[in-house]
Design an enzyme around this catalytic site. Structure first.
Site, PDB file in Angstrom:
ATOM      1  NE  ARG A   1      -1.755  -2.534  12.263  1.00  0.00           N
ATOM      2  CZ  ARG A   1      -0.242  -2.313  12.311  1.00  0.00           C
ATOM      3  NH1 ARG A   1       0.533  -3.056  10.923  1.00  0.00           N
ATOM      4  NH2 ARG A   1      -0.160  -3.008  13.355  1.00  0.00           N
TER       5      ARG A   1
ATOM      6  N   GLY B   1       7.272  -5.595   6.797  1.00  0.00           N
ATOM      7  CA  GLY B   1       8.274  -4.326   7.344  1.00  0.00           C
ATOM      8  C   GLY B   1       9.024  -4.243   8.553  1.00  0.00           C
TER       9      GLY B   1
ATOM     10  N   GLY C   1       5.170  10.686  11.548  1.00  0.00           N
ATOM     11  CA  GLY C   1       5.555   9.943  13.388  1.00  0.00           C
ATOM     12  C   GLY C   1       6.776   9.582  13.489  1.00  0.00           C
TER      13      GLY C   1
ATOM     14  NE  ARG D   1      -5.638  13.253  14.543  1.00  0.00           N
ATOM     15  CZ  ARG D   1      -5.807  12.276  15.174  1.00  0.00           C
ATOM     16  NH1 ARG D   1      -6.834  12.452  15.364  1.00  0.00           N
ATOM     17  NH2 ARG D   1      -4.888  11.658  15.713  1.00  0.00           N
TER      18      ARG D   1
ATOM     19  CD  GLU E   1      -1.870  -8.292   6.840  1.00  0.00           C
ATOM     20  OE1 GLU E   1      -1.661  -7.521   6.298  1.00  0.00           O
ATOM     21  OE2 GLU E   1      -1.157  -8.395   7.424  1.00  0.00           O
TER      22      GLU E   1
ATOM     23  CG  HIS F   1       1.831  -7.383   7.277  1.00  0.00           C
ATOM     24  ND1 HIS F   1       0.852  -6.917   8.658  1.00  0.00           N
ATOM     25  CD2 HIS F   1       2.607  -6.486   8.515  1.00  0.00           C
ATOM     26  CE1 HIS F   1       0.709  -6.078   9.361  1.00  0.00           C
ATOM     27  NE2 HIS F   1       1.918  -5.598   9.144  1.00  0.00           N
TER      28      HIS F   1
ATOM     29  CB  ILE G   1       7.703   4.296  10.858  1.00  0.00           C
ATOM     30  CG1 ILE G   1       8.081   3.174  11.937  1.00  0.00           C
ATOM     31  CG2 ILE G   1       7.613   3.768   9.179  1.00  0.00           C
ATOM     32  CD1 ILE G   1       6.380   2.652  11.961  1.00  0.00           C
TER      33      ILE G   1
HETATM   34  C1  GLV Z   1       3.677  -4.076  12.549  1.00  0.00           C
HETATM   35  O1  GLV Z   1       2.545  -4.034  11.481  1.00  0.00           O
HETATM   36  C2  GLV Z   1       3.786  -3.282  13.377  1.00  0.00           C
HETATM   37  O2  GLV Z   1       2.773  -2.430  13.702  1.00  0.00           O
HETATM   38  O3  GLV Z   1       5.256  -3.629  14.322  1.00  0.00           O
END
Ligand code: GLV
Length: 343
Positions: free
Chosen positions: A256, A305, A175, A197, A285, A303, A177
């Protein structure tokens, strides 16, 4: 609970101001930048003090009279919460992932759900590469060694890592990212495989070849996960998949935690089934699977990102915009459940 009440500006008495002034919103945690204080100029904002935690029970209490909710990925918004929020119209999640919200339940109740995609794409791709490079070149191990006085001089065999340039990068989930991660691989002269997919419209631009999951796992030197969490991606990477990876391969997860069976990953790392991992997210988490912290061949991030000053401010602005648009009956730019929107 600190309550910030709408500031009425003398002389600005348009019908829209009147409408907004009656709206009550719960913001579960203060956000970087001025987005929340700008929101409080238009709505009555219920915001916890920094030392207050809004757990499930308190969320229910505080939503009783709210039309809007601005929440984080750590807030569980399930059917019970929704049942106790009779006035709720908009749930604005300040994250790209919204697996913490029971979206179907919200849709059934006519509540719109929004998220903050796009704005965090590049920052999350940067972090993916930070983990990939750190794991491949064993940067945290070296850092620990130097700090603890273990670096006693240059040695030809000290902390040998793995080359990144010229290798094969496997992207699972091409996608927004995933494609930003793939784009950066051009600078490293990498071959890119991806698994999705459906064929991704972004693949051609980044020069990625589509592959089955099994082909990708058995051929990639680096496997990077960029899928949303859903029933079909939960434990997408388990023992079988880890066994298919090369013993020299490195797994990166910034999506995730539940996408990976963390206990199986600990086993694979401990037994040298794969060479290493870079993780930003965890299955339970903030708890970690037993044994994970003892391993040297894994790089662990908390976490983060999207955690850059610039991006977190943009996310907050976007979450507020989504919330306000939804409350004012406009279609928010990032609507997760368009079926619930009645414009
Ligand atoms: C971070 O993990 C988000 O989904 O923005």
């Amino acid at each position: 609970m600190r309550i910030e009440v709408l500031k009425h500006h003398a002389g600005i008495g348009t019908p829209r101001d009147d409408l907004s002034s009656k709206l009550k919103v719960l913001v579960t945690r203060d956000l970087p930048g001025d987005a929340i204080s700008r929101l409080s100029e238009r709505c009555q904002v219920d915001l916890p003090t920094p030392d207050e935690e809004i757990g499930h029970g308190r969320m229910i209490e505080h939503l009783a009279d709210k039309q809007g909710l601005l929440c984080l990925l750590t807030d569980r918004i399930d059917a019970e919460v929704l049942d106790n929020a009779p006035l709720l119209k908009v749930i604005s999640v300040c994250a790209v992932g919204y697996n913490n919200v029971a979206v179907e339940e919200a849709t059934r109740r006519g509540i719109i759900v929004t998220n903050t995609p796009g704005v965090l794409r590049e920052t999350t791709a940067d972090l993916t590469w930070a983990l990939l490079l750190a794991a491949a070149r064993r940067i945290p191990e070296g850092d620990r060694m130097v700090r603890s006085g273990g670096f006693v001089g240059w040695s030809p065999s000290l902390l040998l890592g793995r080359d990144v340039h010229g290798k094969t990068l496997g992207i699972i989930g091409m996608g927004d990212i995933g494609a930003a991660v793939a784009r950066r691989a051009a600078g490293f002269g990498m071959r890119i495989l991806y698994h999705n997919r459906n064929p991704s419209p972004l693949a051609a631009e980044v020069g990625a070849e589509m592959a089955s999951l099994d082909h990708l796992l058995s051929n990639a030197d680096f496997v990077s996960l960029h899928v949303p969490l859903s029933q079909s991606t939960r434990h997408l990477i388990g023992k079988r998949e880890l066994d298919m990876m090369r013993p020299t391969a490195i797994l990166i997860n910034v999506s995730r935690g539940e996408v990976v069976d963390e206990a199986a990953l600990v086993d694979a790392l401990r037994n040298g089934r794969i060479a290493g991992a870079g993780l930003d997210v965890y299955e339970n988490e903030p708890k970690l699977a037993p044994g994970l912290v003892e391993l040297d061949n894994v790089v662990l991030a908390p976490h983060v990102g999207s955690a850059s000053v610039e991006t977190r401010e943009k996310m907050a602005q976007m979450a507020v915009r989504n919330l306000m648009d939804g409350l004012e009956g406009k279609k928010p730019p990032h609507l997760v459940n368009p079926q619930a929107y009645r414009g």
